[in-house]
Design a protein around this motif. Structure first.
Motif, PDB file in Angstrom:
ATOM      1  N   ALA A 120      18.487  44.413  20.798  1.00  0.00           N
ATOM      2  CA  ALA A 120      19.808  45.051  20.726  1.00  0.00           C
ATOM      3  C   ALA A 120      20.360  45.366  22.120  1.00  0.00           C
ATOM      4  CB  ALA A 120      19.707  46.335  19.898  1.00  0.00           C
ATOM      5  N   GLY A 121      19.525  45.159  23.143  1.00  0.00           N
ATOM      6  CA  GLY A 121      19.949  45.489  24.508  1.00  0.00           C
ATOM      7  C   GLY A 121      20.072  46.993  24.709  1.00  0.00           C
ATOM      8  N   VAL A 122      19.152  47.742  24.087  1.00  0.00           N
ATOM      9  CA  VAL A 122      19.209  49.200  24.158  1.00  0.00           C
ATOM     10  C   VAL A 122      17.887  49.743  24.705  1.00  0.00           C
ATOM     11  CG1 VAL A 122      19.333  51.297  22.728  1.00  0.00           C
ATOM     12  CG2 VAL A 122      20.881  49.384  22.270  1.00  0.00           C
ATOM     13  N   HIS A 123      17.977  50.730  25.585  1.00  0.00           N
ATOM     14  CA  HIS A 123      16.781  51.286  26.221  1.00  0.00           C
ATOM     15  C   HIS A 123      15.940  52.073  25.211  1.00  0.00           C
ATOM     16  CE1 HIS A 123      14.297  52.557  29.515  1.00  0.00           C
ATOM     17  NE2 HIS A 123      14.414  53.818  29.117  1.00  0.00           N
ATOM     18  N   VAL A 124      14.605  51.981  25.385  1.00  0.00           N
ATOM     19  CA  VAL A 124      13.689  52.703  24.493  1.00  0.00           C
ATOM     20  C   VAL A 124      12.917  53.752  25.287  1.00  0.00           C
ATOM     21  CG1 VAL A 124      11.652  52.494  22.989  1.00  0.00           C
ATOM     22  CG2 VAL A 124      13.426  50.722  22.931  1.00  0.00           C
ATOM     23  N   PHE A 125      12.962  54.988  24.814  1.00  0.00           N
ATOM     24  CA  PHE A 125      12.186  56.061  25.425  1.00  0.00           C
ATOM     25  C   PHE A 125      10.869  56.163  24.663  1.00  0.00           C
ATOM     26  CE2 PHE A 125      10.693  60.353  26.072  1.00  0.00           C
ATOM     27  CZ  PHE A 125      11.039  60.637  27.393  1.00  0.00           C
ATOM     28  N   ALA A 126       9.742  55.985  25.380  1.00  0.00           N
ATOM     29  CA  ALA A 126       8.431  55.982  24.706  1.00  0.00           C
ATOM     30  C   ALA A 126       7.438  56.731  25.570  1.00  0.00           C
ATOM     31  CB  ALA A 126       7.984  54.538  24.497  1.00  0.00           C
ATOM     32  N   PRO A 127       6.342  57.221  24.976  1.00  0.00           N
ATOM     33  CA  PRO A 127       5.321  57.871  25.788  1.00  0.00           C
ATOM     34  C   PRO A 127       4.742  56.868  26.786  1.00  0.00           C
ATOM     35  CG  PRO A 127       4.554  57.560  23.518  1.00  0.00           C
ATOM     36  CD  PRO A 127       5.991  57.144  23.563  1.00  0.00           C
ATOM     37  N   GLU A 128       4.420  57.339  28.000  1.00  0.00           N
ATOM     38  CA  GLU A 128       3.883  56.441  29.015  1.00  0.00           C
ATOM     39  C   GLU A 128       2.554  55.875  28.538  1.00  0.00           C
ATOM     40  OE1 GLU A 128       4.593  59.647  29.624  1.00  0.00           O
ATOM     41  OE2 GLU A 128       6.584  59.350  30.518  1.00  0.00           O
ATOM     42  N   PRO A 129       2.327  54.570  28.768  1.00  0.00           N
ATOM     43  CA  PRO A 129       1.057  53.991  28.360  1.00  0.00           C
ATOM     44  C   PRO A 129      -0.090  54.681  29.112  1.00  0.00           C
ATOM     45  CG  PRO A 129       2.533  52.302  29.272  1.00  0.00           C
ATOM     46  CD  PRO A 129       3.200  53.617  29.447  1.00  0.00           C
TER      47      PRO A 129
ATOM     48  N   PRO B 288       4.366  63.354  19.024  1.00  0.00           N
ATOM     49  CA  PRO B 288       5.715  62.874  18.703  1.00  0.00           C
ATOM     50  C   PRO B 288       6.793  63.949  18.906  1.00  0.00           C
ATOM     51  CG  PRO B 288       4.338  62.964  16.716  1.00  0.00           C
ATOM     52  CD  PRO B 288       3.438  63.199  17.882  1.00  0.00           C
ATOM     53  N   VAL B 289       6.434  65.207  18.655  1.00  0.00           N
ATOM     54  CA  VAL B 289       7.420  66.280  18.823  1.00  0.00           C
ATOM     55  C   VAL B 289       7.788  66.397  20.297  1.00  0.00           C
ATOM     56  CG1 VAL B 289       7.845  68.754  18.557  1.00  0.00           C
ATOM     57  CG2 VAL B 289       6.533  67.522  16.803  1.00  0.00           C
ATOM     58  N   ASP B 290       6.773  66.317  21.151  1.00  0.00           N
ATOM     59  CA  ASP B 290       6.988  66.405  22.598  1.00  0.00           C
ATOM     60  C   ASP B 290       7.801  65.202  23.099  1.00  0.00           C
ATOM     61  OD1 ASP B 290       6.475  67.463  25.237  1.00  0.00           O
ATOM     62  OD2 ASP B 290       5.170  65.700  25.482  1.00  0.00           O
ATOM     63  N   VAL B 291       7.467  64.014  22.595  1.00  0.00           N
ATOM     64  CA  VAL B 291       8.200  62.809  22.995  1.00  0.00           C
ATOM     65  C   VAL B 291       9.674  62.950  22.618  1.00  0.00           C
ATOM     66  CG1 VAL B 291       8.505  60.327  22.555  1.00  0.00           C
ATOM     67  CG2 VAL B 291       6.205  61.254  22.888  1.00  0.00           C
ATOM     68  N   ALA B 292       9.917  63.405  21.401  1.00  0.00           N
ATOM     69  CA  ALA B 292      11.300  63.537  20.926  1.00  0.00           C
ATOM     70  C   ALA B 292      12.061  64.552  21.778  1.00  0.00           C
ATOM     71  CB  ALA B 292      11.308  63.955  19.454  1.00  0.00           C
ATOM     72  N   ARG B 293      11.404  65.655  22.092  1.00  0.00           N
ATOM     73  CA  ARG B 293      12.069  66.704  22.881  1.00  0.00           C
ATOM     74  C   ARG B 293      12.400  66.186  24.281  1.00  0.00           C
ATOM     75  NH1 ARG B 293       8.189  70.705  22.610  1.00  0.00           N
ATOM     76  NH2 ARG B 293       8.856  71.633  20.641  1.00  0.00           N
ATOM     77  N   ARG B 294      11.425  65.505  24.894  1.00  0.00           N
ATOM     78  CA  ARG B 294      11.665  64.980  26.253  1.00  0.00           C
ATOM     79  C   ARG B 294      12.747  63.911  26.245  1.00  0.00           C
ATOM     80  NH1 ARG B 294       7.630  62.373  28.660  1.00  0.00           N
ATOM     81  NH2 ARG B 294       6.198  62.366  26.902  1.00  0.00           N
ATOM     82  N   ALA B 295      12.811  63.160  25.127  1.00  0.00           N
ATOM     83  CA  ALA B 295      13.828  62.102  25.029  1.00  0.00           C
ATOM     84  C   ALA B 295      15.237  62.691  25.061  1.00  0.00           C
ATOM     85  CB  ALA B 295      13.623  61.304  23.735  1.00  0.00           C
ATOM     86  N   ILE B 296      15.398  63.840  24.418  1.00  0.00           N
ATOM     87  CA  ILE B 296      16.738  64.469  24.404  1.00  0.00           C
ATOM     88  C   ILE B 296      17.108  64.901  25.832  1.00  0.00           C
ATOM     89  CG2 ILE B 296      18.181  66.313  23.399  1.00  0.00           C
ATOM     90  CD1 ILE B 296      17.069  64.466  21.227  1.00  0.00           C
ATOM     91  N   GLU B 297      16.134  65.464  26.540  1.00  0.00           N
ATOM     92  CA  GLU B 297      16.404  65.868  27.937  1.00  0.00           C
ATOM     93  C   GLU B 297      16.783  64.648  28.783  1.00  0.00           C
ATOM     94  OE1 GLU B 297      12.845  67.822  29.244  1.00  0.00           O
ATOM     95  OE2 GLU B 297      13.071  69.378  27.694  1.00  0.00           O
ATOM     96  N   HIS B 298      16.021  63.561  28.551  1.00  0.00           N
ATOM     97  CA  HIS B 298      16.279  62.319  29.279  1.00  0.00           C
ATOM     98  C   HIS B 298      17.708  61.825  28.982  1.00  0.00           C
ATOM     99  CE1 HIS B 298      15.206  58.481  31.173  1.00  0.00           C
ATOM    100  NE2 HIS B 298      15.782  57.867  30.146  1.00  0.00           N
ATOM    101  N   ALA B 299      18.085  61.874  27.694  1.00  0.00           N
ATOM    102  CA  ALA B 299      19.416  61.401  27.295  1.00  0.00           C
ATOM    103  C   ALA B 299      20.506  62.235  27.976  1.00  0.00           C
ATOM    104  CB  ALA B 299      19.568  61.470  25.775  1.00  0.00           C
ATOM    105  N   ARG B 300      20.269  63.554  28.030  1.00  0.00           N
ATOM    106  CA  ARG B 300      21.255  64.434  28.684  1.00  0.00           C
ATOM    107  C   ARG B 300      21.383  64.079  30.146  1.00  0.00           C
ATOM    108  NH1 ARG B 300      19.329  69.096  25.746  1.00  0.00           N
ATOM    109  NH2 ARG B 300      20.731  69.154  23.969  1.00  0.00           N
TER     110      ARG B 300
END
Ligand code: GDP
Length: 298
Positions: free
Chosen positions: A154-163, A170-182
């Motif tokens: 889709a040509g869209v960036h994916v926020f994922a936990p670092e390998p 998952p809760v932490d990943v989701a929370r950090r993703a919102i900060e990243h998006a902001r």
């Protein structure tokens, strides 16, 4: 998917059209046939009862006696009641006043959430949004990769936990993703969550925890329309356990009877917002109750 329903209703209406004026007995027979057609298509029993009662009441009332062409009038009433059962007006994403808009996807494993996440992201991008996909499904080993693949497509960036950081929370990943998006000015965040094979307490709890952490503007319940009445039961369980704002039907390209999925909007009192009908990025659209009703009525 709706062939059974289409065929059955077409034959009910064919019989109806050949009549001039309708007697009450004709009307009763028609209602019986409509009831059977809906039940055979796997529409939820309570929804069928409500539907037939509404059509019958309107048909017996002034609407029919005044009509020049009673059979045409019944078809019109059936169409309008079908649109109403399917949710009435089409409804799209309600965007937050203050970006990012957060959309959380929930549902059973295999429902098509990850595929849908990519489709939704692609659709939003085409609508000039800048979506971010978030891999909060850390249950299945391959889920993050799979989201990466649909994100690339889709040509869209994916926020994922670092390998290398272990399984991650998952809760932490989701929370950090919102900060990243902001920070990076993404205006929509789509959070893909883990599913299980069946409804269980742990799954509900995790989805509820993610929801509490990111306060989604829209929590969408994604459901495989092929699973019949289980689609309705699972929808109820998710609405009670997590709380959903809207429904996405997937696999409408399948050959199941489909009526159950069509009952979800009425049973939950929540709109079906999108429909997915294939594995490709483009096999996706907004759900329009009126168009679906027209399709079913042929
Ligand atoms: P998830 O476990 O909920 O994330 O489900 P996935 O997105 O991994 O989808 C499960 C399977 O269903 C995959 O093989 C998808 O390619 C397939 N799938 C998803 N949506 C559709 C659809 O609308 N039609 C069809 N035919 N297959 C679909």
């Amino acid at each position: 998917m709706f062939d059974t329903l289409q065929d059955r209703l077409a034959s009910v209406f064919k019989g109806l059209r050949s009549k001039g004026r309708l007697t009450e007995a004709d009307l009763d027979a028609t209602m019986r046939e409509i009831r059977i057609a809906l039940l055979e298509a796997d529409v939820n029993l309570a929804v069928v009862k409500e539907f037939v009662a509404a059509v019958k009441e309107r048909s017996l009332g002034a609407e029919l006696s005044k009509a020049l062409n009673p059979s045409q009038q019944i078809i019109k009433i059936v169409n309008e009641e079908l649109v109403s059962i399917l949710g009435g007006e089409a409804r799209t994403i309600r965007f937050a006043k203050q970006p990012p808009t957060v959309i959380m996807l929930a549902g059973l494993q295999g429902a098509g959430k990850t595929t849908l996440a990519g489709k939704l992201a692609g659709w939003l991008k085409a609508e000039r949004h800048s979506p971010l996909l978030v891999a909060a499904d850390l249950q299945r080993p391959n889920a993050v990769n799979q989201l990466q693949i649909v994100g690339d497509r889709a040509g869209v960036h994916v926020f994922a936990p670092e390998p290398g950081n272990g399984v991650g929370d998952p809760v932490d990943v989701a929370r950090r993703a919102i900060e990243h998006a902001r920070a990076k000015l993404y205006d929509v965040v789509i959070v893909d969550t883990a599913g299980r094979l069946g409804v269980d307490q742990e799954l509900m709890q995790q989805a509820a925890d993610i929801k509490a952490a990111v306060s989604p503007d829209e929590t969408l319940f994604v459901v495989d329309a092929m699973i019949g009445q289980d689609a309705v039961n699972t929808a109820k369980a998710f609405d009670e356990g997590v709380g959903v704002d809207g429904v996405v039907l997937t696999k409408l390209d399948g050959d199941a009877r489909g009526g159950a999925a069509l009952s979800i909007a009425r049973v939950l009192g929540k709109p079906i917002m999108f429909a997915s009908n294939g594995e490709g990025l483009a096999d996706f659209d907004m759900f329009h109750p009126d168009r679906m009703a027209s399709r079913i009525l042929g």
